[in-house]
Design an enzyme around this catalytic site. Structure first.
Site, mmCIF file in Angstrom:
data_model
loop_
_atom_site.group_PDB
_atom_site.id
_atom_site.type_symbol
_atom_site.label_atom_id
_atom_site.label_comp_id
_atom_site.label_asym_id
_atom_site.label_seq_id
_atom_site.Cartn_x
_atom_site.Cartn_y
_atom_site.Cartn_z
ATOM 1 C CB CYS A 22 8.123 -0.660 -2.870
ATOM 2 S SG CYS A 22 6.353 -1.202 -3.264
ATOM 3 C CB CYS A 66 3.826 12.414 7.641
ATOM 4 S SG CYS A 66 2.097 12.204 7.735
ATOM 5 C CB CYS A 94 1.893 2.251 -7.276
ATOM 6 S SG CYS A 94 3.439 3.226 -7.548
ATOM 7 C CB CYS A 144 8.498 4.463 -1.378
ATOM 8 S SG CYS A 144 7.225 5.281 -2.287
ATOM 9 C CB CYS A 192 0.315 3.152 -3.063
ATOM 10 S SG CYS A 192 1.613 3.288 -1.908
#
Lengths: 479, 479, 479, 479
Positions: free
Chosen positions: C447, C15, C450, C252, C396
């Protein structure tokens, strides 16, 4: 070569046309839809399809982009194994009038007739006056309607003769599709201003503005409709006649420079390669120190690839294009902000750089000026505008909408003042001579009027001149 | 007089037309909009306005009701002190074709021409074939286009002569508005099938299908355009010529029975009073014991008022109309449910009652049958169907769409079987003789063909007959 | 490192959020609108704005893109000198439910409260169960609602304490804007998963997901909201508190690789430069003979620039992007055709070439496979897929929607089989080690779950695990 | 009994609600849709349906009429054998806020809950403040949300006890449907302000605002939900408990006078018969010479039938209703013209007549005044306004939106001045005494507050009074 007026045009006109016949009697509406989608860059104002089959003709037309005008349900209702489609940006004519959405179609003593047209007639006014004198009435202000009536009043004994007669009367640019009952006719003006190609697969015969549309239909081998040729696809047979002869072809070089899709082959030229070469030739003339080469996306990309390669300077993407533009309601009054919502400057890529900014052509100039400003704000050290075509100095009578000569003159700027007007550190463009050189011997077959102000007298009718009162094009004997 | 076929028609066709001139040079678009709104009952399929003024002509047309087609902004753009408007339910022609939305307008040697038409030509096919033979093409399938071309090919020296020539050629019903540049022409066929009235205030000259539209425009004094008359409003002058003479007028009695608004005066008859009298005369023939009188709302109301008064039985509203209908997506496949969503039975009013249910006319019958069922479910003791007009036994060639003769024949029902088919305790209608009696001497000036099967040979062209192959109308000499 | 599952994700979620205060009491709706427009790439499913001012709060929210949800008139009605906006692509939750459109807003004992959220909680289920146990009800299925209630039940004496308490309870990713009456709060989770920046001009204080949005608002100097920080803008004062401490940041890395706009600076990294460097590092590992470098437009462009430069091979644009895509109704069932309508292969550029095709990341793989096919059809000699990030091998939990573990497992492909699956001549990607190397010491603060399948136990709640039953993430002590 | 204020209200508020369970496990969405359609007269601002079944809950809600909010495709997606629906005209609350569209639905510790509500609470403010104090937040400004939270905080051991507790706390009008997972609850306030009925067929159990909705669902035998009753439909069992006792019922007499559909039976009274009798009683008091009786269509029709019968004077339809109104863009600023576009005067019926014009009630008066003007313009000799209910002299706290007391007072007119204000030859209405007389002994069970200014203190909360500061309702002990 002064005074010049490189800033006057918004070159976004033209149309895309496509015709198709299913050899196996299947419906052609979906093929036409997809082809129009492929030709969408040639006009987003309105779209239409007319089909013909056992149950007679079917049609749907509307304002807007192809994807908005049609729906799955509508395509299903457009049954018929033969049809034509059109996508349009009006060259002239009242855009709000639904009558102007092509294809036009009528019922006549010949039966059902539909017509889709790309181009602009230069003796429209004379022809229309003559036809009105003969009692004909005009439901639209598109010049496509002219062709319908010329066909009907022709005294030719067969379509070949009729089209021959038409070609003698009509001046200007036209690539044309005619659907008369279950026969598909297609023709291209004797000068070959606008492109038109055809090809066939096992299942379909297709004729369209660009090879990209054929390819979308699974047709990789194509043939050009030669200037002055008329094609008839009837039953399962194709016949081609040449009915229009002229001294000199006038293929629109702007199709190569800007209008056509980069994956199309237009007038036998690969568009991408052509634009890339324009960039290369531009690079050869570079005299400034350049750190990075940047395209104005997306139309400037092919030239920038050639330019970067030839100059040996790295290509950077200091301007990226936002995918979320469309018609925002904040747009209208603030053109500059439109540029800012559409183009994203990447400070990291351009900060402190001496930039060669590559664009396809110099038209209105307002966009260029705003981009220069944007780049400076983001830290560009120098901005050198490089246009991969010559400046436009004269009106196009064959498809580009120029509101008034006053406007044209008002915007006139001397070339040597361009740097100041556009606030660029330097401005360079591709000289006409070089452009011709790229095309080589074939350059004889192209129209460069918007770059030269010289017009082939064969192609210019009185009607179009009357729209440019006060403008005196140089129509030279030696063209 | 058997077999009969009273059940075949969906009589919702026809059009509404209006023309206006501002005497003080103001825009007429808002007046035209409001007038079309007033004529909305004459057609809800499409609407259009064409105006003409100093800046040339302006137009907007679209599918749907008047209020949906136009917006405040659009009306503002329709500048011009003169204009015509149209609201339509297609009699024939492909309804999805935008070309069919009226007013039609064209450019011709006469200049700008627009036409709005209410009616149906019966020799359309012949006229069209002839015009196509002359090279004319048809952009629409409305018969309005015919008039444009007839005007143009006419050899008359002035409009008066031209319209005279047209009236000689054309058979069938037509009330017509012509806008030729800044002149407004209006004419009514020599038989006077469809209504057309005009009037003026200090500010405006207005011509329209019904007096209700004049009244909306503040004009209370009106005049009828006489059958065969042509009016010209030019500058500030009105001239009227009679150019079409016939033996016998054929004003459509169904305008009085159903089509027109109850507050209009049509063919000199007050519609409300006429319908009320039909109800009174129906009551005089009543032989059954009746407890209450109930109208099918709203079209049956005026007749029910007369019926109730004449019979001395109380009027009850055992069926009320829901205001929340419109096009619900559940409608199409289930006509009966449509009736049930549209009409609300009031058990309290009708339970245990012997009901005289008053409707304006007997057309398809499916609605009547469903209403009877609905009333019985709600406790009606007896349902006596009373129709305030004669049964329809023959096609109308002058404006009502009858798909095929097969359909017509298939639905044919003998009158004496009607009670059974409609499941009513009794069925009565107004005999043709009585209907004529109400009109008195003036009945000579009306068309009753759909009730009689007799046609005035003057009015019926070959074209219309070819659409009814297998149907042999009785065209009597003595009509 | 097998089995792997590089093909399962459609990474288009996330978002965009923005909050603004006018220091001079002007309306902020237009600023919010333009900022949302700038953040449109972070979600196109719905958009909303809530403002607060003297006349109380105003709001407008709807499905669709920012430009479609709002109009000039609507923006005018959204008066108020303070407000927040949101643009969203649902991570989970019923997308058709209007209740899910953010900002959420409520009335409470604190007064008016609105919240806009970017991120995903991993202990949503537990928190919701607990809150429901306390009597709270949930009107939406967005996890934003959680924050409202946690704030209200908090026993903290002031907002600072309340947010501290919230940060202790909540696990997962969240950058959050709170509007409580005329006070603007903003916070970022202690791990810093999602970006959040703020800055101010003379006129406005603005906080937003990306620096691009600040820049659009004329703010070029920005500050990052630090992980665990809470900001309060009240009156004309800004206060920042750190209330959440963690052992290790988890920013991220995919924000850098794909999500964010190339002109943004995210987590202190310049996105364009980062992507370019990924391309350079990828080039250093190249072992094949390459003729040309081609990006998948537009996301692969920055990496391709770096790759081309580092390898010394020319950049070509053998794939161009059509600007006329949008939601065509032919799309849904035929993903491959979608690729074909979206990407235009330029035969001229790629025919006979050994191509390094640069993409940002390897997600579902279906697009890559189709592109390879397209290039081969157009004469590519060899197609070498090069991904400027490591393959995704694990779900994720912090914002990317993975429907089921089954689906995840089913799509699992061993890396060495990738060439075969994707039909490429070779496939290479950026090893995780290299990716970390690019980030240098800062890589500790990111991070990579994933890519690694390793999760920081601090960040993973029971709730999210229950959605991945059967999947056993390796949650290592040593992370 | 002066000063009076009969002119202040636009009584078009209220809501329609319906709940349904399929006994055979079929989807109920279509039944709910049709029922809402039947209840459309109770509110056209928004509509919504919530269903629950094996796949969980489904919902669709939107602004506009039922037919516009739903489509066939949407109904299909609303699977579930149990559901509730709502159609609404807001009594208060921000109408543009999508959160206010009912049914409201939430997830809670009880599971899925949805609520649909018809009525107005008079202690909303107090209850809301109390709930907010307890940490509850309000997503909407509808008072329906109150019920959700009261249910959740209730300490009752079962729904019966919970609803008993709720009824003790809540003051005002409410007919309520609750869906809690697969159980349907319905309740009516102890005073019985708003109607609520239920019934069942072999296939369905249905509860709705009016019997008309049951009938639409094929259910002709119904039962009233008694004031203070709670119904639970669970599995295939229905249980009814009485949990709310009051001294005196307060059924809204305006439901009979205006709101309800004429084919409904409301509070045991047949609406059509009731209105007809009001007309009869009005006639008995007639002192003027009357020529014809005319209803204001359609709401005045039943009374006019009774009036005409009792007076022995003929019913005429001098005002007919146009079916083509809807929201025209010319409306807003010109209320009078709205009347003129909506009502068609029939000159023929009314010219020269002494008219008794029958309307259901006297509310704002602006419409009446305009109608009188219209009739005079069309030649009415005398216009006698006859209202089939008493004048409204005081605000309704139980569902009718009265903006401010100032507005109420400003519009105050003494009854004896009404003739002058409305420009009528005479004005008469049904005295309250007579209205009560019609209801007989049952009149004790009705609320007449808007006619009397007397309120039952049991029913009036502080919250509603605070909205009417400066207004002092006479709350008498002896009510």
């Amino acid at each position: 070569m002064e005074p010049l007026n490189p800033l006057f045009l918004e070159m976004r006109e033209f149309c895309g046309i496509v015709g198709a016949v299913s050899k196996k009697g299947k419906d052609v509406s979906e093929l036409l839809y997809k082809s129009l989608f492929t030709l969408q860059h040639r006009g987003q104002e309105s779209a239409g399809i007319v089909t013909f089959g056992e149950s007679g003709f079917n049609t749907h037309r509307g304002f807007g982009q192809v994807k908005d005008v049609f729906s799955k349900d509508i395509l299903k209702e457009l049954t018929g194994h033969i049809g034509i489609g059109h996508t349009r940006y009006s060259t002239f004519g009242d855009y709000r009038n639904v009558n102007n959405i092509q294809p036009l179609f009528v019922s006549s003593r010949e039966g059902f007739m539909a017509v889709a047209h790309n181009g602009t007639l230069t003796n429209y006014d004379e022809l229309r006056a003559e036809l009105e004198e003969n009692g004909y009435v005009f439901h639209s202000s598109t010049d496509s309607e002219i062709f319908l009536y010329l066909f009907l009043i022709s005294e030719g004994n067969n379509p070949e003769e009729k089209f021959k007669e038409i070609m003698k009367k009509v001046k200007g640019a036209y690539s044309l599709l005619f659907l008369i009952n279950d026969r598909l006719y297609f023709l291209r003006d004797p000068w070959g201003f606008r492109p038109l190609v055809f090809g066939e697969s096992e299942d379909y015969f297709v004729v369209a503005s660009e090879t990209a549309a054929l390819k979308q239909a699974g047709i990789n081998v194509y043939e050009e409709v030669q200037p002055g040729d008329v094609g008839i696809y009837e039953g399962h047979n194709l016949k081609i006649f040449n009915v229009g002869k002229v001294l000199k072809k006038e293929q629109c070089v702007f199709e190569l420079i800007y209008f056509s899709r980069p994956d199309s082959i237009i007038f036998g030229e690969n568009v991408y390669r052509f634009r890339k070469e324009c960039g290369e030739r531009l690079a050869m003339r570079e005299k400034r120190e350049i750190d990075i080469v940047m395209p104005v996306p997306d139309s400037g990309i092919p030239a920038s690839v050639g330019y970067s390669k030839a100059l040996g300077k790295p290509l950077e993407f200091g301007l990226m294009r936002s995918h979320f533009t469309g018609r925002s309601f904040i747009e209208p009054s603030e053109r500059d902000k439109k540029v800012r919502m559409k183009l994203i400057p990447i400070q990291e890529a351009l900060y402190g750089m001496r930039i060669a900014l590559i664009d396809d052509s110099l038209v209105r100039g307002t966009t260029s000026r705003e981009i220069v400003k944007l780049l400076r704000e983001n830290g560009a050290k120098e901005v050198h505008l490089r246009f991969a075509s010559p400046p436009i100095v004269a009106p196009c009578f064959f498809g580009i909408d120029i509101p008034t000569v006053e406007e044209l003159m008002a915007s006139s700027v001397k070339l040597r003042d361009l740097e100041e007007v556009l606030d660029a550190d330097s401005v360079q463009y591709l000289p006409l001579k070089v452009l011709k050189d790229i095309l080589g011997q074939r350059s004889e077959e192209f129209c460069f009027s918007c770059f030269s102000g010289l017009y082939n007298p064969e192609t210019v009718g009185e009607g179009i001149l009357s729209r440019f009162k006060g403008y005196h094009p140089r129509i030279l004997d030696e063209v």
